[in-house]
Scaffold this motif. Sequence first.
Motif, PDB file in Angstrom:
ATOM      1  N   ARG A   2       0.669  -1.261   0.046  1.00  0.00           N
ATOM      2  CA  ARG A   2       0.081   0.089  -0.092  1.00  0.00           C
ATOM      3  C   ARG A   2       0.762   1.306  -0.160  1.00  0.00           C
ATOM      4  O   ARG A   2       0.510   2.272  -0.738  1.00  0.00           O
ATOM      5  N   SER A   5       2.261   1.847  -3.661  1.00  0.00           N
ATOM      6  CA  SER A   5       1.205   2.131  -4.331  1.00  0.00           C
ATOM      7  C   SER A   5       1.069   3.785  -4.104  1.00  0.00           C
ATOM      8  O   SER A   5       1.036   4.682  -5.031  1.00  0.00           O
ATOM      9  N   TRP A   6       0.950   4.060  -2.986  1.00  0.00           N
ATOM     10  CA  TRP A   6       0.892   5.399  -2.441  1.00  0.00           C
ATOM     11  C   TRP A   6       1.992   6.611  -3.038  1.00  0.00           C
ATOM     12  O   TRP A   6       1.746   7.332  -3.564  1.00  0.00           O
ATOM     13  N   THR A   9       1.838   6.840  -6.690  1.00  0.00           N
ATOM     14  CA  THR A   9       0.717   7.628  -7.083  1.00  0.00           C
ATOM     15  C   THR A   9       1.062   9.144  -6.940  1.00  0.00           C
ATOM     16  O   THR A   9       0.921   9.963  -7.583  1.00  0.00           O
ATOM     17  N   ASP A 122      -5.527   6.900  -8.688  1.00  0.00           N
ATOM     18  CA  ASP A 122      -6.303   5.663  -7.946  1.00  0.00           C
ATOM     19  C   ASP A 122      -7.445   5.388  -8.684  1.00  0.00           C
ATOM     20  O   ASP A 122      -7.511   3.784  -8.334  1.00  0.00           O
ATOM     21  N   ASP A 127      -7.678   1.726  -6.225  1.00  0.00           N
ATOM     22  CA  ASP A 127      -7.413   2.434  -4.995  1.00  0.00           C
ATOM     23  C   ASP A 127      -7.548   1.117  -3.905  1.00  0.00           C
ATOM     24  O   ASP A 127      -8.597   0.737  -3.398  1.00  0.00           O
ATOM     25  N   ASP A 128      -6.503   0.301  -3.344  1.00  0.00           N
ATOM     26  CA  ASP A 128      -6.445  -0.383  -2.567  1.00  0.00           C
ATOM     27  C   ASP A 128      -6.560  -0.044  -0.923  1.00  0.00           C
ATOM     28  O   ASP A 128      -6.324  -0.785  -0.043  1.00  0.00           O
ATOM     29  N   ARG A 129      -6.594   1.068  -0.933  1.00  0.00           N
ATOM     30  CA  ARG A 129      -6.447   1.621   0.766  1.00  0.00           C
ATOM     31  C   ARG A 129      -8.030   1.630   1.294  1.00  0.00           C
ATOM     32  O   ARG A 129      -8.183   1.868   2.333  1.00  0.00           O
ATOM     33  N   ARG A 130      -9.036   1.165   0.787  1.00  0.00           N
ATOM     34  CA  ARG A 130     -10.329   0.995   1.379  1.00  0.00           C
ATOM     35  C   ARG A 130     -10.166  -0.374   2.086  1.00  0.00           C
ATOM     36  O   ARG A 130     -10.140  -1.171   2.090  1.00  0.00           O
TER      37      ARG A 130
END
Length: 130
Positions: A2, A5-6, A9, A122, A127-130
């Motif tokens: 994560r 990825s952040w 981005t 995202d 977006d895999d932060r959810r």
Amino acid sequence: MRFVSWLLTTAVALATAAWLVDGVRFTGPSSGTAELEHKWLPLLLVALILGVVTSVVKPVLTLLSIPFIIVTLGLFLLVINAAMLALTGWLAEQLDLGFRVDGFWAAVLGAVVITVMTWVVDRVVGDDRR
């Protein structure tokens, strides 16, 4: 995963802002492989600084600015985002990373581009932060 990825981005959003906004820029070569070789590490470091500044300073500033945010119907958040980008530019200059933000309006436009690009990336990547 994560975090990577952040970071990527945010780096894409910063690179787009530096490309589109006149007063937001990275110093050094401006084309070809020399540009990529020279700017990839500073880009990632500036993205990391922006993340730290946004995580630490922005909540405090937002809390202290609640009356302004209410009166301006949320538009003051744009000023706060611009301040975070300007602070990131100042910190990057102090660390000699070759990133500059010249002036308030460049910071505002840069903050808008970064926000929009982060949202777009995202959505495209997922977006895999959810």
